[in-house]
Every structure is written in structure tokens, then in C-alpha cells.
Scaffold this motif. Sequence first.
Motif, PDB file in Angstrom:
ATOM      1  N   PHE A 133       0.802  -1.223   0.000  1.00  0.00           N
ATOM      2  CA  PHE A 133       0.000   0.000   0.000  1.00  0.00           C
ATOM      3  C   PHE A 133       0.833   1.271   0.000  1.00  0.00           C
ATOM      4  CE2 PHE A 133      -2.919  -3.179   1.654  1.00  0.00           C
ATOM      5  CZ  PHE A 133      -3.953  -3.022   0.763  1.00  0.00           C
ATOM      6  N   LYS A 137       4.089   8.795  -6.192  1.00  0.00           N
ATOM      7  CA  LYS A 137       3.537   9.755  -7.155  1.00  0.00           C
ATOM      8  C   LYS A 137       4.462   9.852  -8.372  1.00  0.00           C
ATOM      9  CE  LYS A 137       0.140  11.494  -5.862  1.00  0.00           C
ATOM     10  NZ  LYS A 137      -1.242  10.938  -5.823  1.00  0.00           N
ATOM     11  N   PRO A 149       8.849   1.475   3.267  1.00  0.00           N
ATOM     12  CA  PRO A 149       7.974   0.806   4.225  1.00  0.00           C
ATOM     13  C   PRO A 149       6.515   0.808   3.751  1.00  0.00           C
ATOM     14  CG  PRO A 149       8.816   2.850   5.132  1.00  0.00           C
ATOM     15  CD  PRO A 149       9.470   2.670   3.821  1.00  0.00           C
ATOM     16  N   PRO A 150       5.726  -0.115   4.278  1.00  0.00           N
ATOM     17  CA  PRO A 150       4.310  -0.145   3.906  1.00  0.00           C
ATOM     18  C   PRO A 150       3.637   1.188   4.218  1.00  0.00           C
ATOM     19  CG  PRO A 150       4.892  -2.110   5.113  1.00  0.00           C
ATOM     20  CD  PRO A 150       6.079  -1.219   5.169  1.00  0.00           C
ATOM     21  N   ASN A 151       2.651   1.520   3.433  1.00  0.00           N
ATOM     22  CA  ASN A 151       1.819   2.724   3.611  1.00  0.00           C
ATOM     23  C   ASN A 151       2.549   4.029   3.374  1.00  0.00           C
ATOM     24  OD1 ASN A 151      -0.203   1.006   4.510  1.00  0.00           O
ATOM     25  ND2 ASN A 151       0.552   1.136   6.595  1.00  0.00           N
ATOM     26  N   MET A 152       3.777   3.987   2.952  1.00  0.00           N
ATOM     27  CA  MET A 152       4.492   5.245   2.775  1.00  0.00           C
ATOM     28  C   MET A 152       3.974   5.965   1.522  1.00  0.00           C
ATOM     29  SD  MET A 152       8.544   5.957   2.611  1.00  0.00           S
ATOM     30  CE  MET A 152       9.186   7.613   2.580  1.00  0.00           C
ATOM     31  N   VAL A 153       3.922   7.271   1.607  1.00  0.00           N
ATOM     32  CA  VAL A 153       3.542   8.092   0.459  1.00  0.00           C
ATOM     33  C   VAL A 153       4.785   8.842   0.008  1.00  0.00           C
ATOM     34  CG1 VAL A 153       2.060   9.935  -0.352  1.00  0.00           C
ATOM     35  CG2 VAL A 153       1.218   8.343   1.352  1.00  0.00           C
ATOM     36  N   PRO A 155       5.865  11.776  -2.427  1.00  0.00           N
ATOM     37  CA  PRO A 155       5.300  12.806  -3.293  1.00  0.00           C
ATOM     38  C   PRO A 155       6.100  13.010  -4.580  1.00  0.00           C
ATOM     39  CG  PRO A 155       6.202  13.776  -1.300  1.00  0.00           C
ATOM     40  CD  PRO A 155       6.431  12.314  -1.192  1.00  0.00           C
TER      41      PRO A 155
END
Lengths: 197, 598
Positions: A133, A137, A149-153, A155
Motif C-alpha cells: 500500500f 507519485k 515501508p508499507p503505507n508510505m507516500v 510525493p
Amino acid sequence: MSLRRPPRGEYIETDTGNKVARKATLVGTQNIMLGGKTVIQPEVMIRGDLVRTIQASSQSGATPNSTAVAIGRYCFLSRGCCLRPPGRLYKGAFTYMPLRMGDHVFVGPGSVVQAASIGSHVHIGAKVVIGEFAIIKDYVRILDGTVVPPNMVIPNFSIVAGQPARLIGEVPEGGHEAFELRDLYKTVGNNPQPAPS
Amino acid sequence: MAAITPYTYIQCPCSDSSTLGRSSDTNSSRADGADDDDDRTFDPRAPRSNYSLYPLEYLLYCEDCHQIRCPRCVAEEIVTYYCPNCLFEVPSSNLKSEGNRCTRSCFQCPICIGPLAVTSVETKPDPSLLAAPDNTAAPQSGPYALTCSYCNWSSTEVGIKFDKPNGIHAQLSKLRNGGTARLTAKERKERRRDPSYRSSAATEQGDGRSGSDEKLDLETQFANLKSFYQSQLADPNASDGGLAALSDLGFSSPTSLSRIMSIYTGGSLHDKKAKLRVGAIREALEVDEGLQLADLDESAAIAQLHSEGHDGTASTSRLSDQPPNFGEAHLHGRSRFVSELRPIPYLLRTKRSKRCPVCRHIISKPEAKVQTTRFRIRLVAGSYIPSIAIRPLSLSSGSGTSASGSAGIPGALLEPLKPAHYLLTFTNPIFESIKVTLGAPAKTPGRFASKVTVLCPEFEIDANTDVWDEALKDPSGAGELRDRERERERRRHKGEEGGNVSNNNNQLEVGKIWERGRNWVSIVVEVVPAWLRLEHGTEEQRLREDEDLLEIPMFVRVEWEAEAVGDEVGAVVGRDKEAREKRELAYWCVLGLGRIRH
């Protein structure tokens, strides 16, 4: 198969220009969408079988959306990389979620991608692990050996590296063209063109 | 030793004037001799060069000054602030009140800086559950905690739990480590006013040792000190207010006069009154005034260090990641242990526009919206100056000499004293044909001088024609190629595939272009790498860092004719539309070829 046929090339080239290596492992091909002009090198694995088991409530009436992996145009999956849809508990039951990838995405050799979405013009280096997840971008460069890591966004215009991934720089204004993979697309296939000097 | 791929760095002219000012650079003896700037060779090894060399992608170009601009010399302006985690834009008004961190629920792990997710404490720590981005949809309830899915850190380790799964930032700002409530500014003010609280606190203290033992938290102490010093500052004015009150301006007051005098004389003319007044300000003496006795008893910390060891202490990088003023501990007892670290709210990121430092024109401006990647203005140097690609050229033994066998493999080490050839491909990005003149020193600067010969230092590159021609270069559309293009294409392929043995015209020849294409030209540079041994220099035999790196400084001068630009006032006056003007751009660049074997 007749003997008249020319010798089989290393790649299967589709009408839309996809070049899929015969030695690539694509599981659940009916759930894998290729946008065209995408290169899949040998020993690549795409887990199209890990399809979403619980449909979102809004889509219950419509035909079930069974895309597990969606890949845009001019993507390049290097040897030995793996695309795997992420999974999690949703309303008390475990389900996989689709993995979406934009255009001009390069995935380096030996990388494992479990992101929820990857934008366009993304360069993923060699031996990178992208956790479940993660959201990546556009115009992002992930250097070799990074563990996202999981869930990292991540940009737009980020350069990340390290374990866990850390922002180490920004893509400069003049570096946007370097993400284009049109030329790289031509260098592989059954009759590859030399790379332009 | 890691082999390197060849690179080209370009020197931004902004550093030129600074080097002009000091001709006494330590290791460029040649530079000292030559007064004229034109004769000076740029030394890529000079310490100053580290700050002026950039890859082409990092450079911008000012169309009005016709000059290269680097990240060091442009003026940046912030267009948008946004959180890198939730990608929400933060208005600058919020920034002033809330600070430069995300005030939504975006937090980083204090141990590994991975993103933290809100999870319910009650349920078993199931790994797939931890991975869920938000458990708000999940039916669990009860206390929530922030957990890191990378290192499994949880905010319960520092005793922080939340009642609600949203608005974490607001909840966290009210919680201290260990879960005790933290006073807000408003509450503090109320407590200061409320005497009943103070008396009750004093009774709680029990052994009322003058009250100064009372543990104040950082914010309360600061508030106390602030109000104390404000009253101190106000006091002396009030004492001499008798005269000042007579006139609003206060000029008649001797104290204000002396104050003005001391401002203008820099305090050298101290009169007695000023000294007296300075003495009138005293330090805080009570808890109410913000006095906090230093807690010098560190036995607890020592005991913890004994039990946890070095692994239990927080590294400086972790401490520097901690948001300021968030630590509950006092300044002189800063959190030193991993067990005291708090979740880090994400620092905001920015989108920035760039201005030319000279003419103030904007040379790069991104769209304000966070999600878009478009630019309104993007004047990158890559579309104005030729790019230089370096490729090792392996000459097969057909030419007689056993030249540079190893240089054929990219990244291979260069053999000392063995000539190696490199192909420099200059690509012209502009729509005019350009004339390129190269200048390189015969010997590279530094202790170990490699010999450099540019075989063709002057050549012309054709214009970068229409985009469509480029598209038609695709072999699938080869039939539509114009004859001229096809001819070139063929020549080019012959050069690449035919090998050098069969190609007689591809012999190394001084003054000749190796290959040319639509908008590019390849030339050959011959280098004789230095022998990395000092013959009699016994005192410093060892190589310094990167001295085995073969870097060639090269001066590139580009000339072209452009249509006279209308916006230059006076430039077009009296000329017709067809007027062409000569343009010139010259800069130093550094070609990094590889490492020399030693």
C-alpha cells in the motif's frame, strides 16, 4: 507449429507493442492489464491471481472489477522483478487490492513491488522493496537497495534511498526527460535497435 | 573501488567572479602566473570547484541574461507548502500559527522514520492489520495507538494512547509521554490566575521547601519566565514615569535621553543612571517567576543506562528529528533514551519557483497545486546548451596500435601511460546550427598530469529540426525520411556496425569529426593517463582522495546566430525583421572519464 516459421524470438510482441519475454511468469493473465509498449523481461513475475475478493460496495451492482495489476504504457519491468498486489483486512475479511502503475515506470532487476499505486515517470532501482500500500507519485526516483515501508507516500519529484526509505533529494527541473522510456523500449525485443548515442 | 560511469559537470558562471577575486588558489600555480582570466585553466580539483560544478539537469537558463543559472545562484520563492504524507496543501496563514509540521494525522516513527499508522490497541497485533492505512472503517473501537509497520514501534511504548482514531495531532499535543495530560496555554493561564490550584499544589508538595522544587514543565516555565521579564521590563519605565508622563514623547525624561545617547554611542558612555537601571532587572527567584532548579540527580538516567546499554540511547539523528518543544523533559534533561522519543509529525515540503539572480525574471515556476507535475515556466539549460555524452571508444587492433583494450568496457579502469580514446557526442538542442569551439589544457591540473588531446576542437552542429523529424527517425517510418536524413542515417549506422577495421574513414585523424548526425556531432578525445607514482616525492607517496580520477577541464564556447529578440529594447530599432544577431555562450565543464589503475 510449422517448421516454416521463423525461429521463435525471446519475446512475444503483441499488437499494442507489448514485449513479453517467454521466460516471464505471469500468473492470472486475465487480471493483468498492459497499456501497450510495455517490456516484460525474463524471470519477471506478476501475480495477477491475487485478485480482489471483496468488491467495494459501490461497485456491487456493476460487473466485478477483477483487475489485479494495471500497467500503463512504456513501462519496463527488468529481469527478476516481482509485482504483487497488496492485501489487507477490509471489513473483517482479507482481500487483495489492485496494483496500479502509470506510464514510463522502470522497475529495476530483482525488485519487489507491492505498492497500491505508482504514478508516471517513476524509476525504481535494482533490488528495491516497496512495501504494501505504498503510494508513489510522479517523477520519483528510488535508488538501488531502498526499502520503502508499507503505507508510505512518496510525493512528486522525490529522490528516496535507504532502509527505510528517506527523502534524499529532489528531481531537478532539467531531469524530467531522463524518465522517458521510449528509447529503452526500442532496445529490447526480438530485433532490438541500438541505443541512441 | 567502485568503477564510475563517465560524467559531465558544467561550471555555473556565478562562481566566476569569486574566483577572479582571489587568484592565489593553492594548487593552481599556472593561474597565479596568468593575470588574464582567459588564460586561466579551470581546476576541477580545487576545493572551490566542488560548489560550482553541476550536471546539466540541475542547471537552468535565463533567457534574458543568456546565461546559465545553477541551484546555488537562483533565488527561490515558495509557491506551496504541503504535507508529504497526506499531500494536503497547507495555507501560509496556518503555517504561521501551527508551525511547519503537518497538523493532520501524519506521523513518522521516531526510531526508523517510517510512516505511522493508527491502529486499535485492543486487537491482537496482526501484521496485516498493522499494514492497513486506516482502521477507521474497521469495527474495532477503544484506545488507538500509532504503530510503525516497518520496525513495529508503537506509541504504547511511550505510554501514549488515543481515544479517537482521528485528529491525532491535536490529541498528541495534549498528551505527555506516559499518558499524563499536558496543559494547554489556556489552561496554564487559568491556573496561574487561580490561587486555589496553587495552594492545592503546594499542599501536595508536602514538605514545602520554599516551593522551588516544584517540577515545572517546559511550557509553564517559559510562560512564567516570560511574564516575569515582561513585568521587569515594564517596571523601570514605570519608576521614572514621573517626568515622562509630562510629555508623550518622553524627551524631557533624563532616562530616555540617556537611553537614546547610549544607543547612538554604542553604550560606551555609561552614565550612572543607566547602570542603575540595568541593575534593576533581577533574575527570577521563585517558581512563579519561572525559576527552575536544575535537577542534577542523574542516578535514574545512569541506572537506565546500566540496564539498557548503548542500544537504549537515542542517536543524535533521532534527537534532531524530534520536533522542538515537544519533549516533555526539561532542557537540561533532554530525552536521551529511545524510550522517551515521541512520534514525529511530518515536516512540510514545498514547491518552489526560481528567479534569475540578476534580472529577477522567473526561470522556473511549478503549478501551485500539489498533485500536478506541470510547470508554468521551466527554462532548463538542457534545452539551450549542447549536451555532452561520453563513451569509451575501443579501437580494434586493425589500426596497428594496441590501443585501449580495457577502455572498451564502460567503467573499466584506465591503464596508466596507455592512450585511451573517448567519444564525445555533442547534441544541439536549439533550432539554429551552432559552432562549437573546445579548449582543453594539454595536461590535466594536479600532481599527476594526464595528457589530453582533443582531436577536433572546432566543429559545427546542425540545428535541432522539427519534432516530427525525430519521430520519423524511428526505423518503422524510415521510408518517409528525407533523403538527406537517410543518407546521414546510413552513414551513422555504418560507423556503428561496420566496425573500425573496414571503415577507413573512421581512422583517427586530427581535425576531423568522428561521426555526425541530424543534430549531433561526435569527436574523439585522446588521453594518456598519468602514472600514479611520484618519482622522487618520498614524503607523500600516498594518493589523496580521488587523485586517481581522470577529470578533464574543458572550455566550451558555443556560437550561433539567433533572430534578434524583440523584447530587448533598442536592439531591433532600425533593423528589419530579418535581422540576425550573433550569440555566444562560453563555460567551463569537467569531463570525468574514469579512474586510473594504481
